[in-house]
Write a protein that holds these residues in place. Structure first.
Motif, mmCIF file in Angstrom:
data_model
loop_
_atom_site.group_PDB
_atom_site.id
_atom_site.type_symbol
_atom_site.label_atom_id
_atom_site.label_comp_id
_atom_site.label_asym_id
_atom_site.label_seq_id
_atom_site.Cartn_x
_atom_site.Cartn_y
_atom_site.Cartn_z
ATOM 1 N N TYR A 144 0.842 -1.187 0.000
ATOM 2 C CA TYR A 144 0.000 0.000 0.000
ATOM 3 C C TYR A 144 0.887 1.250 0.000
ATOM 4 C CZ TYR A 144 -4.078 -2.791 1.536
ATOM 5 O OH TYR A 144 -5.105 -3.695 1.637
ATOM 6 N N GLN A 199 0.629 5.150 1.350
ATOM 7 C CA GLN A 199 -0.142 6.058 2.200
ATOM 8 C C GLN A 199 0.475 7.449 2.140
ATOM 9 O OE1 GLN A 199 -0.402 5.088 6.398
ATOM 10 N NE2 GLN A 199 -2.243 6.301 6.661
ATOM 11 N N GLY A 207 -2.061 12.427 5.131
ATOM 12 C CA GLY A 207 -3.419 12.935 5.160
ATOM 13 C C GLY A 207 -4.426 12.068 4.430
ATOM 14 N N GLN A 208 -3.975 10.942 3.920
ATOM 15 C CA GLN A 208 -4.868 10.041 3.184
ATOM 16 C C GLN A 208 -4.815 8.643 3.783
ATOM 17 O OE1 GLN A 208 -4.173 10.122 -1.047
ATOM 18 N NE2 GLN A 208 -3.825 12.347 -1.072
ATOM 19 N N GLY A 209 -5.797 7.852 3.432
ATOM 20 C CA GLY A 209 -5.768 6.447 3.816
ATOM 21 C C GLY A 209 -4.873 5.660 2.876
ATOM 22 N N PRO A 210 -4.487 4.463 3.282
ATOM 23 C CA PRO A 210 -3.657 3.639 2.407
ATOM 24 C C PRO A 210 -4.369 3.298 1.099
ATOM 25 C CG PRO A 210 -3.681 2.779 4.653
ATOM 26 C CD PRO A 210 -4.739 3.830 4.578
ATOM 27 N N LEU A 267 -4.088 0.616 -2.153
ATOM 28 C CA LEU A 267 -3.463 -0.624 -2.596
ATOM 29 C C LEU A 267 -2.700 -0.411 -3.898
ATOM 30 C CD1 LEU A 267 -3.173 -3.731 -2.201
ATOM 31 C CD2 LEU A 267 -5.168 -3.960 -3.696
ATOM 32 N N LEU A 288 3.382 0.725 2.985
ATOM 33 C CA LEU A 288 2.976 -0.294 3.947
ATOM 34 C C LEU A 288 2.885 -1.646 3.265
ATOM 35 C CD1 LEU A 288 0.065 1.708 5.591
ATOM 36 C CD2 LEU A 288 2.195 1.099 6.732
ATOM 37 N N PHE A 334 -0.537 -5.601 9.137
ATOM 38 C CA PHE A 334 0.311 -4.593 8.534
ATOM 39 C C PHE A 334 1.664 -4.505 9.224
ATOM 40 C CE2 PHE A 334 -2.260 -2.156 5.510
ATOM 41 C CZ PHE A 334 -3.510 -2.698 5.743
#
Lengths: 112, 114
Positions: free
Chosen positions: B35, B37, B40-43, B45, B91, B105
């Motif tokens: 992932y 990331q 300020g954002q989500g992971p 894919l 990640l 994770f």
């Protein structure tokens, strides 16, 4: 395509107070729903998950979440927060086969 | 049980340089994910492996990113050449099966491109 919205970027809560984090999703079928927590410098840890059945899900660290299909929501709650709950929380929706769509996250600050 | 291991934890490079990240999943986990990331954002894919085969790489910028999992265990993710917008935490996660109902994770690698 699925999407996840976490409306609150940042929440401040007093230690001992209750906490609720909001999550709204968009998905065409019955979703798999997850809440993860990320502490500074750490990877994501799974708090709880919903696949089917009872819409109130219990997780680790005293957290619970409720799936409301009519509202397309999966809000996370904790009755009494501890200073160690300060972290970033991510809601995610699973489309199956491991594909997770994450929200942007909610940063939780706990004050004494 | 040992968790997902990643190295390095931090990396600073200049744009147009190359960089590689390494991941060792939990023993016995067939599925491995990378992932990205951004702050300020989500992971998001990038790529998903099942054993040593690619299941999904639809969001991997293949002109500069590559990943492999040659023996179905460890994996490497490479960026060449890096751009400023590649600055992010990378990640790695693993799950026991392809359904990925519970992904574990690693701590991530924080990449800064200057």
């Amino acid at each position: 395509a699925q999407s996840v919205t976490q409306p609150d970027i940042h929440i401040t809560v007093s230690e001992g107070a209750s906490l609720e984090l909001r999550c709204n999703y968009s998905y065409g079928a019955t979703p798999y729903l997850f809440w993860y927590v990320q502490s500074p410098g750490q990877g994501l840890q799974l708090l709880l998950k919903y696949f089917s059945g009872d819409t109130l899900v219990q997780g680790i660290k005293g957290f619970e979440a409720e799936f409301k299909r009519s509202q397309s929501s999966f809000n996370l709650r904790k009755p009494s927060v501890h200073w160690s709950d300060a972290a970033e929380y991510f809601c995610a929706v699973g489309a199956g086969w491991g594909k997770l769509q994450f929200g942007a996250g909610t940063q939780v600050v706990v004050t004494p | 049980e040992a968790g997902v291991a990643q190295s390095p934890r931090y990396k600073i490079i200049e744009k147009r340089q190359s960089v590689a990240f390494w991941c060792n999943p939990i023993s016995g986990h067939a599925t491995l994910y990378w992932y990205q990331q951004i702050l300020g954002q989500g992971p998001k894919l990038l790529i998903q492996f099942q054993n040593n085969g690619v299941v999904d790489d639809s969001q991997l910028p293949k002109d500069r990113f590559s990943a492999e999992r040659l023996k179905g265990v460890d994996s490497t993710l490479k960026i060449q050449p890096a751009k400023l917008e590649d600055s992010a935490v990378y990640l790695c996660a693993s799950s026991l099966d392809l359904q990925g109902n519970e992904q574990y994770f690693g701590p991530g690698t924080r990449l800064t491109v200057t």
